[in-house]
Write a protein that holds these residues in place. Sequence first.
Motif, PDB file in Angstrom:
ATOM      1  N   UNK A 166      32.678  62.810  94.891  1.00  0.00           N
ATOM      2  CA  UNK A 166      33.206  63.667  93.833  1.00  0.00           C
ATOM      3  C   UNK A 166      32.769  63.165  92.467  1.00  0.00           C
ATOM      4  N   UNK A 167      32.714  61.836  92.314  1.00  0.00           N
ATOM      5  CA  UNK A 167      32.299  61.267  91.029  1.00  0.00           C
ATOM      6  C   UNK A 167      30.869  61.677  90.657  1.00  0.00           C
ATOM      7  N   UNK A 168      30.002  61.806  91.666  1.00  0.00           N
ATOM      8  CA  UNK A 168      28.614  62.181  91.394  1.00  0.00           C
ATOM      9  C   UNK A 168      28.497  63.658  91.026  1.00  0.00           C
ATOM     10  N   UNK A 169      29.339  64.478  91.642  1.00  0.00           N
ATOM     11  CA  UNK A 169      29.270  65.925  91.407  1.00  0.00           C
ATOM     12  C   UNK A 169      29.915  66.299  90.082  1.00  0.00           C
ATOM     13  N   UNK A 170      31.060  65.663  89.770  1.00  0.00           N
ATOM     14  CA  UNK A 170      31.792  65.974  88.546  1.00  0.00           C
ATOM     15  C   UNK A 170      31.798  64.734  87.658  1.00  0.00           C
ATOM     16  N   UNK A 171      30.953  64.691  86.623  1.00  0.00           N
ATOM     17  CA  UNK A 171      30.941  63.516  85.736  1.00  0.00           C
ATOM     18  C   UNK A 171      32.244  63.416  84.956  1.00  0.00           C
ATOM     19  N   UNK A 172      32.799  62.227  84.900  1.00  0.00           N
ATOM     20  CA  UNK A 172      34.063  62.023  84.192  1.00  0.00           C
ATOM     21  C   UNK A 172      34.136  60.613  83.668  1.00  0.00           C
ATOM     22  N   UNK A 180      46.345  63.844  80.183  1.00  0.00           N
ATOM     23  CA  UNK A 180      45.417  64.753  79.511  1.00  0.00           C
ATOM     24  C   UNK A 180      44.174  64.999  80.358  1.00  0.00           C
ATOM     25  N   UNK A 181      43.610  66.213  80.191  1.00  0.00           N
ATOM     26  CA  UNK A 181      42.415  66.590  80.930  1.00  0.00           C
ATOM     27  C   UNK A 181      41.160  65.954  80.338  1.00  0.00           C
ATOM     28  N   UNK A 182      41.098  65.915  78.990  1.00  0.00           N
ATOM     29  CA  UNK A 182      39.900  65.426  78.316  1.00  0.00           C
ATOM     30  C   UNK A 182      40.271  64.388  77.261  1.00  0.00           C
ATOM     31  N   UNK A 183      39.326  63.516  77.001  1.00  0.00           N
ATOM     32  CA  UNK A 183      39.488  62.520  75.952  1.00  0.00           C
ATOM     33  C   UNK A 183      38.203  62.471  75.137  1.00  0.00           C
ATOM     34  N   UNK A 184      38.297  61.914  73.936  1.00  0.00           N
ATOM     35  CA  UNK A 184      37.130  61.744  73.076  1.00  0.00           C
ATOM     36  C   UNK A 184      36.521  60.380  73.370  1.00  0.00           C
ATOM     37  N   UNK A 188      32.156  62.333  72.073  1.00  0.00           N
ATOM     38  CA  UNK A 188      32.066  63.543  72.884  1.00  0.00           C
ATOM     39  C   UNK A 188      33.362  63.753  73.673  1.00  0.00           C
ATOM     40  N   UNK A 189      33.688  65.021  73.904  1.00  0.00           N
ATOM     41  CA  UNK A 189      34.829  65.359  74.763  1.00  0.00           C
ATOM     42  C   UNK A 189      34.395  65.264  76.217  1.00  0.00           C
TER      43      UNK A 189
END
Length: 367
Positions: A166-172, A180-184, A188-189
């Motif tokens: 999953x880490x390879x398919x969805x970069x995070x 929170x879903x996103x961080x700076x 970049x978000x």
Amino acid sequence: MDVPIWIWAVTIAVVIGFFVFDFFTHVKTPHEPSLKEAGWWSIFYIALAVVFMVALGFVWDWQHAGEFIAGYTTEKALSVDNLFIFLIIMTSFKVPKIAQQKALLIGIAIALVMRFAFIIAGAAILEAWVSVFYIFAAWLLYMAVKQAIDSFKDEEPEMPKWVGLVRKIIPASEHYDGDKWKILENGKKVWTPLILVIVALGFTDLLFALDSIPAIFGITQEPYLVFMANAFALMGLRQLYFLIGGLLERLVFLDLGLAFILGFIGVKLMFHALHENELPFINGGEPLLWIPEIPIWLSLTFIFGVLIVATIASIIYTRAKGDDAPSTVGSAAGGPEAAVAGVEGTTPEAAEDTDAAPVASHEPDHR
């Protein structure tokens, strides 16, 4: 009877309403639920399923009410066993405790949507080709034997290997910020690992459905009841995760009990397939009407009986072994090294994060 479209629509709207209610009352404000909170809400969802069963008995008939509660009980029992993998995923991704409710709720909602598609497709296949019951029966019997053999292995449950991809398919990012879903990050978000956890939970539960959906079709062929049994079982799964996390290691005979239940339903499905036989190489394509159909009261008795015996036997065994020390959600009963094996980029040291989810030990000493 055929369930009208408007009842389906109202039912789906109510189910969505419960998920929205759960989100705004428990998940929107991040917190780690107490045992009391998890316990009362678990009781609420179980009571809701019982009320639905009684309503079915009066509005429809008690035969279908019995099919629903048997299916619900089976789904609930299978979901308890699946919580082991949920615990491993939470620990491996180092999910902060205050973010675990959001991950579970959204992951379960995704799983229910995908299960709905499975149920509709399964019902259509069964209606067009009754011989698929042979395939379902063979699959459940195979899973029953496999689960029975695995229940005697002295091994920790493992992270599904595909979850590491999953880490390879969805970069995070590697970092969380509460729920929170996103961080700076670096100007970049970027997604937090929470998105990876939700995808992993949703698809892991979908894989579990490969056992549970055929099993419940062995109890009832009514798609509406199959869906409702799944919905009620999944709606209370989040609370059950926090309530039973510290107790999982004591249910040492649960896997073996579930193997007996899957085997019983497999035999029930095989009997039904023979009773409705259309295969030309079996009895010349004619139904074997002398094969008995297993009644719902016998299914209910067997399912509840096995679960009760497995639970009581587990309690007696763990007490005899001196393993009856108090256990609470939040204490890690298993080794973090075992939990993180299989997730790329996760180290045993990282799993020592105090905000990580607990991993219940799954060492059935009797095996």
